[in-house]
Every structure is written in structure tokens, then in C-alpha cells.
Design an enzyme around this catalytic site. Structure first.
Site, short mmCIF file in Angstrom:
data_model
loop_
_atom_site.label_atom_id
_atom_site.label_comp_id
_atom_site.label_asym_id
_atom_site.label_seq_id
_atom_site.Cartn_x
_atom_site.Cartn_y
_atom_site.Cartn_z
N GLU A 10 -4.44 -23.86 7.85
CA GLU A 10 -3.51 -23.52 7.54
C GLU A 10 -1.98 -22.97 8.34
O GLU A 10 -1.34 -23.74 8.54
CB GLU A 10 -3.63 -22.88 6.84
CG GLU A 10 -1.49 -22.65 5.86
CD GLU A 10 -1.61 -23.27 5.08
OE1 GLU A 10 -0.67 -24.46 5.03
OE2 GLU A 10 -0.04 -23.12 5.38
N HIS A 65 -19.37 -31.11 19.35
CA HIS A 65 -19.56 -32.51 19.50
C HIS A 65 -18.86 -33.36 19.85
O HIS A 65 -18.70 -34.36 19.54
CB HIS A 65 -20.19 -32.78 17.39
CG HIS A 65 -21.28 -31.50 17.49
ND1 HIS A 65 -21.86 -32.04 17.41
CD2 HIS A 65 -21.66 -30.27 16.60
CE1 HIS A 65 -23.16 -31.30 17.10
NE2 HIS A 65 -22.56 -29.80 16.93
N GLU A 73 4.22 -27.90 12.22
CA GLU A 73 5.24 -28.43 11.76
C GLU A 73 7.00 -28.26 12.43
O GLU A 73 7.74 -28.92 11.54
CB GLU A 73 5.07 -28.38 9.55
CG GLU A 73 4.77 -27.21 9.87
CD GLU A 73 4.60 -27.17 8.17
OE1 GLU A 73 4.67 -26.32 6.77
OE2 GLU A 73 5.37 -28.25 7.07
N ARG A 120 16.08 -28.46 1.77
CA ARG A 120 14.82 -29.84 0.81
C ARG A 120 14.59 -30.82 1.73
O ARG A 120 13.17 -31.60 2.35
CB ARG A 120 15.04 -30.58 -0.34
CG ARG A 120 15.16 -29.59 -1.31
CD ARG A 120 16.41 -30.19 -2.36
NE ARG A 120 15.56 -31.33 -3.20
CZ ARG A 120 14.60 -31.98 -4.11
NH1 ARG A 120 14.65 -30.59 -4.93
NH2 ARG A 120 13.89 -32.55 -4.71
N TRP A 158 17.12 -38.63 2.00
CA TRP A 158 16.01 -38.27 2.85
C TRP A 158 14.87 -40.14 2.62
O TRP A 158 14.69 -40.09 2.31
CB TRP A 158 15.10 -37.50 2.53
CG TRP A 158 13.95 -37.01 3.45
CD1 TRP A 158 13.77 -36.26 4.68
CD2 TRP A 158 12.34 -37.51 3.57
NE1 TRP A 158 12.78 -36.13 5.26
CE2 TRP A 158 11.59 -36.82 4.21
CE3 TRP A 158 10.90 -38.44 2.61
CZ2 TRP A 158 10.46 -37.54 5.25
CZ3 TRP A 158 10.45 -38.87 3.21
CH2 TRP A 158 9.55 -38.11 3.85
N CYS A 182 15.04 -35.97 -1.24
CA CYS A 182 16.53 -36.71 -1.54
C CYS A 182 17.51 -35.37 -2.72
O CYS A 182 16.54 -34.93 -3.60
CB CYS A 182 17.19 -37.85 -2.10
SG CYS A 182 15.71 -38.80 -0.92
N LYS A 230 0.85 -25.21 9.49
CA LYS A 230 2.30 -23.85 9.97
C LYS A 230 2.95 -24.31 11.61
O LYS A 230 4.53 -25.18 11.89
CB LYS A 230 2.11 -22.81 9.48
CG LYS A 230 2.74 -21.86 9.65
CD LYS A 230 3.12 -22.07 7.66
CE LYS A 230 3.00 -23.31 7.35
NZ LYS A 230 3.42 -23.95 5.91
N ASN A 249 17.77 -40.21 -6.28
CA ASN A 249 16.11 -40.50 -6.69
C ASN A 249 15.05 -40.78 -6.54
O ASN A 249 14.60 -40.93 -7.56
CB ASN A 249 16.17 -38.51 -6.58
CG ASN A 249 16.49 -37.39 -5.62
OD1 ASN A 249 17.65 -38.14 -4.78
ND2 ASN A 249 16.63 -36.15 -6.10
N GLY A 250 13.94 -40.81 -5.46
CA GLY A 250 12.66 -41.52 -6.60
C GLY A 250 12.26 -43.16 -5.84
O GLY A 250 13.15 -43.62 -4.74
N LYS A 289 11.08 -30.79 1.84
CA LYS A 289 10.43 -29.59 0.95
C LYS A 289 9.58 -29.99 -0.04
O LYS A 289 8.22 -29.27 -0.30
CB LYS A 289 11.04 -28.41 0.12
CG LYS A 289 10.63 -27.23 -0.73
CD LYS A 289 10.43 -26.40 0.66
CE LYS A 289 9.86 -25.03 0.20
NZ LYS A 289 8.85 -25.11 0.99
O1 M6R Z 1 5.27 -28.35 -2.97
P1 M6R Z 1 4.14 -28.23 -2.99
O2 M6R Z 1 3.26 -27.22 -2.86
O3 M6R Z 1 2.98 -29.73 -3.73
O4 M6R Z 1 4.42 -29.09 -1.95
C1 M6R Z 1 3.08 -29.66 -0.94
C2 M6R Z 1 3.10 -30.18 0.54
O5 M6R Z 1 4.27 -30.48 0.89
C3 M6R Z 1 3.71 -28.85 1.11
O6 M6R Z 1 2.76 -27.72 1.22
C4 M6R Z 1 3.71 -29.26 3.27
O7 M6R Z 1 2.36 -29.14 3.72
C5 M6R Z 1 4.32 -27.95 3.39
N1 M6R Z 1 5.20 -28.10 4.18
C6 M6R Z 1 3.11 -27.33 4.19
O8 M6R Z 1 4.29 -26.14 4.60
#
Ligand code: M6R
Length: 581
Positions: free
Chosen positions: A454, A477, A461, A27, A72, A2, A458, A96-97, A576
Site C-alpha cells: 500500500e 532472489h 500514484e 474523480r 476520462w 467520467c 500510494k 458514463n460507461g 477516483k
Molecule cells: O472504490 P474502490 O475502493 O473499489 O477502488 C479501488 C481502487 O481503484 C482504489 O483503491 C485505487 O487503487 C486508489 N486510487 C488507491 O489510492
């Protein structure tokens, strides 16, 4: 997640708040709303979906006081009723929260005659503040009750009927106050206000800010002074600069930000990792993955036992502080709830806490005993790229500074140019063999396995294409049963000591009909029947080759998502900055 922006000043607050909300779109959100004063009345407009939907219902009004929100969904589905602002009695607010004890608060308010229309915890907070405002007749006193009664986290922007002040308060959820020439702002994140001012201060937990022509900040009902900070990045970093997407722009920024970080860290006094008996690294998502890269390099070159944990697991697990332990929190945003909670726990356990963070003054940065900023600049795409690379680089530099090997220094010097060269590769030819599939496997061993994790995240997502990262030796396995004619396998081979082992695992997939894209260090020999396509990366050590490989994987993920027509910068369901558990 949010986003909040609020404004009180001489300009028309409505377009300004809408513009600020647009700067927070990155975000992630599913509805938006605005409340503003007009002719002594508070008007509320909110709408499900994109901000343009909200704009389409806004009348052409003028106001000098407004709050806006991008939501969000957490409590209650994403719809117009649950969108913020929410109103109860004389109070209209954005939040927010998460309010953890909202059920008991709701019961208390209902027994006092309050009725709620949404499924949100936010509407309960509005009711709660109204309840105390009716008793106290003073907003600072009313908001001070939140400290005693609310469990959870909140950043609030509040308007009150018949009062032309803007109120703000927070607990464990970021909120800043921006100081502009024409007025004052509140915002959950700097980009919201960056087009209007670079001067701001941070609110601390339970601070209550009252904004009129000037501002006052109270904590425990006493006035407090705030240090005004200047945001030192350019406004341009939150713009696309001609790139089709922020993600592509941010990948292309890597050579420059990598060069800057190398020069900064090599010329600064930094923590000595070998002063510690063991290291615990904690992060979420990509940040966790950089921790794995850190683990491999620290253990191999400094011989210090290093464990890496997913923050949401760490905080509820058994935590050992044996000997002299260094706790490392990794976070781009510096606001990730689980990483923040883990840091607080590590401190309570007596560990020295180091933050590897991008966002200056963020909650985790403020919690840690010491912080190393990666200086990536603003990262707008939800999928992290340059921040991941700089976090991995930070571990590499800290280890290098203890072993001082000239060959590695030479690699650092050449790294920006090599990163640039890899950006120019023709990825389209490879991507067209991948993007129509629904499952892709990434395989590698040791640090290459960390890179696979990673690369796989990527891809998932942003392209919504399912993929799995596997330790190459583990495939047989179980998972190898999924490999059939044409299944794509992306294999990473950068460590000559174990290359032969991974290559034999690749052959096992090839024998079952897999299409293999091999990403390999150029000096490692491999027969052409092992792969279908090959991308060679320079003959560099683990200190630098993680960045080269990951850039290739970022480019592949980007172009696969592009070919599949995905909303690359704002993938569905993602935020984000994940400020809730
Ligand atoms: O702000 P942060 O680095 O703590 O965020 C951690 C994860 O939420 C963040 O890396 C997330 O996995 C990304 N969307 C990956 O691209």
C-alpha cells in the site's frame, strides 16, 4: 472516472451544472462539456483539458435545462471532438460507461444513414436512441430498446430537440436523481449536487427517469416508486477546510473517523466470521491491499483459511466454493466494475456476500447480501487514505469481536490519539532524502509486506516516482541487484516474531549502499548501523499497528509528491472510481 450532472428547474442551469462538474473534478477527467436549451435550441460547448477551458468559451446565456460531463478517455483519445455531450439527429447526451457492442451498433446505424464524427462509443448511443425515437416518437419507448440491444454499461443524461424534459437511464453505472427546492438534478455521484440538495434517489438498472416540473420513473414501461434518501454527510466533507489538498485533509481526518468506527462496530451486531469455513476477499488497488491485512489477521487469530484476490483476476479465474464460503467485496466507491462483477459471480456460486463499502447505496452495496459501511465520509483525493484505514480497521474489529482481548480494547481506545501524534512528526527531513530519486523499495514480511504494497502504491500514484514492494526475504532472489549506493529502501518491522529476519534483509541492502528508512515498533531492538533514519510506532498489536504504519507511509507519499510539484489530488491518468474494466 467520467462525471455527469444535469439540471431542470427555475434557476439558471448553466452555472449550476459547471459548479457541479467542478465538484466532480476529483474523480479524474481530461475534457468537459455542457449542452443546454436556449431559445428553443440546444447549444453544445466542449473542450479538452480542465473545466476552466470550457468556461472560457461559454457565452453568458441563461437556461433552465442543461447536462454536463467530465470525460476520462476510454474509446478515443482525450480531445475536444471526443468530449461529451454528443449529438445525433434530435438527441444530445452525456454518457458514463462502456458500450461493448458499439462496433455492430455502429454498422447497423451507418447502414441506416448515420455518420459519426468522434471515436467514441457514446456517439453511437446517441445515434441509437435517435433511431428508435424516430420510430417510436416517444422517449420512454425509445429508451426501452436499450435493454434489448446494448451490451456494456451506461449512465445517460439526455436532451431531445423540441422537448423541454431531461431524460436519464442507466445500466451498471451509477446515476442518481436529486430533488432540490428549485429544480431536479441527475448526477453520477452525490458531491455533484451536494451544494444544492441532500435529497436524492437511486436509479436502478434500466430505470428511465423523465424530468419536467416533476419526475416520473419507468421500468419495463411501467411507473415505479422510488425511495427518497437523505445524504447524511456534511457538505463540508467535500471541501478542503484550509488544507492545501484533499489528501492531506483526509489523512488528518483519520483519528476522528477511526474513533467513530470503533465505537459503531463495537456497539452493533455484526457478521461472525467464524461461522464460515473459508473466506475469499476481493478488491482492486488499495482495497485489495486492505484485504491482505484482513487475511493476515483472520488467519492468525480465527484460524480460518482466507484468500485475497485482485478482482480483475478473480472474475476470470477458477473459483472454488468449498464448504461454507464467505465472499467479502471491499470498495470505497462501491462502483468498481471488477469488484462488482466478482460479487455477482460469487453470488451465482452460492457464497454469502459481505460488502465493506464506503458509499451508501452504491452498486456493490446493493448487490451484497449484507454490508458494513466504513463511514469515512466523502473521500475526494484520488489516492485513498482514510477509506483504506477504515477498511483495514473493519477486519480488525470483526476479528476482535470474536476473541475479546482487553489489551486490544485498550489499544483501540488509545489509537485515535496515537494517530494524531504521528501526524505531527517532522516528515520533511526524511522526504528531502527521498524525493529526487526515481526508484524506491519497500520491504517487509507478512502483514508488514501488505503495508509495503500500500505504501508503494500510494507513493507511485501521486508522486510518479517508481517504487516496488518486496517481501523482505525475496529481495535476494533477484531484485537486490538494483540496490546501489544511495538507493532508498523503506523497511517496515512491526512483528517481533519475525523482526530479526527482516532486519537481516535490511542489513543486506545497507551493505550494498542503500539509504534505509526504518519504520519499526518501538519495543523491537535494533542497532543504529541498520538504518539511516528511523520512525518508531507504538508497541501495538497487528489489530491497530497497520493503521499507524500506513499513516506514516501516507504522509511520506504526500510530502514526496508535494516536493515533486505533483497534482496530488488528481494524479495524471487516474480516476477516483473505476467503473469500467
Ligand atoms: O472504490 P474502490 O475502493 O473499489 O477502488 C479501488 C481502487 O481503484 C482504489 O483503491 C485505487 O487503487 C486508489 N486510487 C488507491 O489510492
Amino acid at each position: 472516472m467520467c462525471g455527469i450532472i444535469g439540471y431542470k428547474g427555475r434557476s439558471n442551469a448553466i452555472p449550476l451544472v459547471i459548479h457541479g462538474l467542478k465538484n466532480l473534478e476529483y474523480r479524474g477527467y481530461d475534457s468537459s462539456g455542457i449542452a443546454y436549451f436556449n431559445n428553443g435550441k440546444i447549444n453544445i460547448y466542449k473542450k479538452e483539458g480542465k473545466i476552466v477551458n470550457l468556461e472560457s468559451i461559454l457565452p453568458n446565456d441563461n437556461s433552465n435545462l442543461a447536462i454536463g460531463h467530465t470525460r476520462w478517455a476510454t474509446h478515443g483519445v482525450a480531445n475536444t471532438i471526443n468530449a461529451h455531450p454528443h449529438r445525433q439527429g434530435k438527441i444530445t447526451l452525456v454518457h458514463n460507461g462502456i458500450i461493448e457492442n458499439y462496433r455492430e451498433l455502429k454498422e447497423m446505424l451507418e447502414s441506416n444513414g448515420y455518420q459519426f464524427v468522434s471515436d467514441t462509443d457514446t456517439e453511437i448511443v446517441a445515434g441509437l436512441i435517435d433511431y428508435y425515437y424516430n420510430i417510436e416518437k416517444d422517449m420512454v419507448k425509445a429508451l426501452s430498446h436499450l435493454r434489448l440491444i446494448v451490451r456494456g454499461s451506461f449512465a445517460l443524461g439526455i436532451l431531445v430537440d423540441g422537448d423541454d424534459h431531461l431524460y436519464a437511464t442507466r445500466l451498471k453505472s451509477p446515476l442518481i436523481v436529486g430533488i432540490g427546492d428549485d429544480g431536479l438534478f441527475i448526477a453520477s455521484d452525490v458531491p455533484a449536487i451536494l451544494d444544492y440538495t441532500k435529497k436524492y434517489f437511486l436509479l436502478d438498472d434500466y430505470d428511465i427517469c423523465v424530468i419536467g416540473d416533476d419526475y416520473k420513473v419507468y421500468n419495463k414501461k411501467k411507473l415505479v416508486n422510488k425511495e427518497v434518501l437523505t445524504f447524511n454527510d456534511s457538505i463540508g466533507s467535500a471541501q478542503k477546510d484550509g488544507y492545501e489538498h484533499f489528501m492531506l485533509k483526509e489523512i488528518h481526518e483519520q483519528p476522528r473517523v477511526v474513533e467513530n468506527l470503533i465505537s459503531l462496530i463495537l456497539n452493533t451486531d455484526t457478521i461472525k466470521l467464524s461461522d464460515y469455513d473459508n473466506i475469499q476477499i476481493v478488491g482492486c488497488g488499495s482495497a485489495y491491499h486492505t484485504g491482505l491485512v484482513g487475511k493476515y489477521i483472520i488467519e492468525k487469530y480465527l484460524n480460518i483459511k482466507t484468500e485475497c484476490f485482485i478482482a480483475s483476476e478473480y472474475r476470470y479465474g477458477k473459483i472454488f466454493n468449498t464448504g461454507k464460503t464467505l465472499f467479502v467485496a471491499i470498495s470505497q466507491s462501491g462502483e468498481t466494475a471488477d469488484t462488482l462483477a466478482s460479487t455477482i459471480i460469487a453470488k451465482e456460486k452460492g457464497m454469502h456476500t459481505l460488502g465493506i463499502i464506503n458509499t451508501q447505496g452504491s452498486s456493490i452495496a446493493r448487490e451484497c447480501d449484507e454490508v458494513l459501511y466504513i463511514n469515512a465520509g466523502i473521500e475526494c483525493a484520488v489516492a485513498t487514505t482514510k477509506a483504506y484505514s477504515l477498511q483495514a480497521l473493519m477486519f480488525s474489529l470483526l476479528v476482535y469481536k470474536e476473541i475479546k482481548d482487553n489489551n486490544i480494547l485498550e489499544e483501540y481506545n488509545k489509537l485515535p490519539k496515537e494517530l494524531e501524534k504521528l501526524l505531527d512528526k517532522d516528515y520533511h527531513n526524511i522526504v528531502k532524502k527521498l524525493y529526487r530519486h526515481e526508484d524506491i523499495f519497500f520491504i517487509g514480511r507478512q502483514n508488514d509486506y501488505a503495508l509495503c504494497m500500500e505504501g508503494s502504491l500510494k507513493l507511485k500514484e501521486i508522486s510518479y516516482l517508481h517504487s516496488e514492494a518486496y517481501a523482505a526475504g525475496e529481495l535476494k532472489h533477484g531484485t537486490i541487484s538494483l540496490i546501489e549506493e544511495g538507493t532508498p529502501v523503506i523497511a517496515i518491522v512491526t512483528d517481533p516474531n519475525i523482526a530479526e529476519k527482516t532486519i537481516s534483509n535490511i542489513k543486506e541492502t545497507k551493505a550494498r549502499g542503500a539509504y534505509v528508512l526504518l519504520i519499526i515498533r518501538e519495543d523491537i531492538e535494533v542497532n543504529s548501523d541498520v538504518y539511516d533514519d528511523i520512525i518508531k510506532v507504538p508497541n501495538y498489536s497487528i489489530f491497530t499497528n497497520s493503521l499507524l504504519v500506513i499513516e506514516v507511509l501516507q504522509m511520506i507519499a504526500y510530502y514526496v509528491a508535494l516536493s515533486r510539484g505533483c497534482d496530488i489530488d488528481k494524479p495524471r491518468n487516474l480516476a477516483k472510481s473505476v467503473t469500467v474494466e
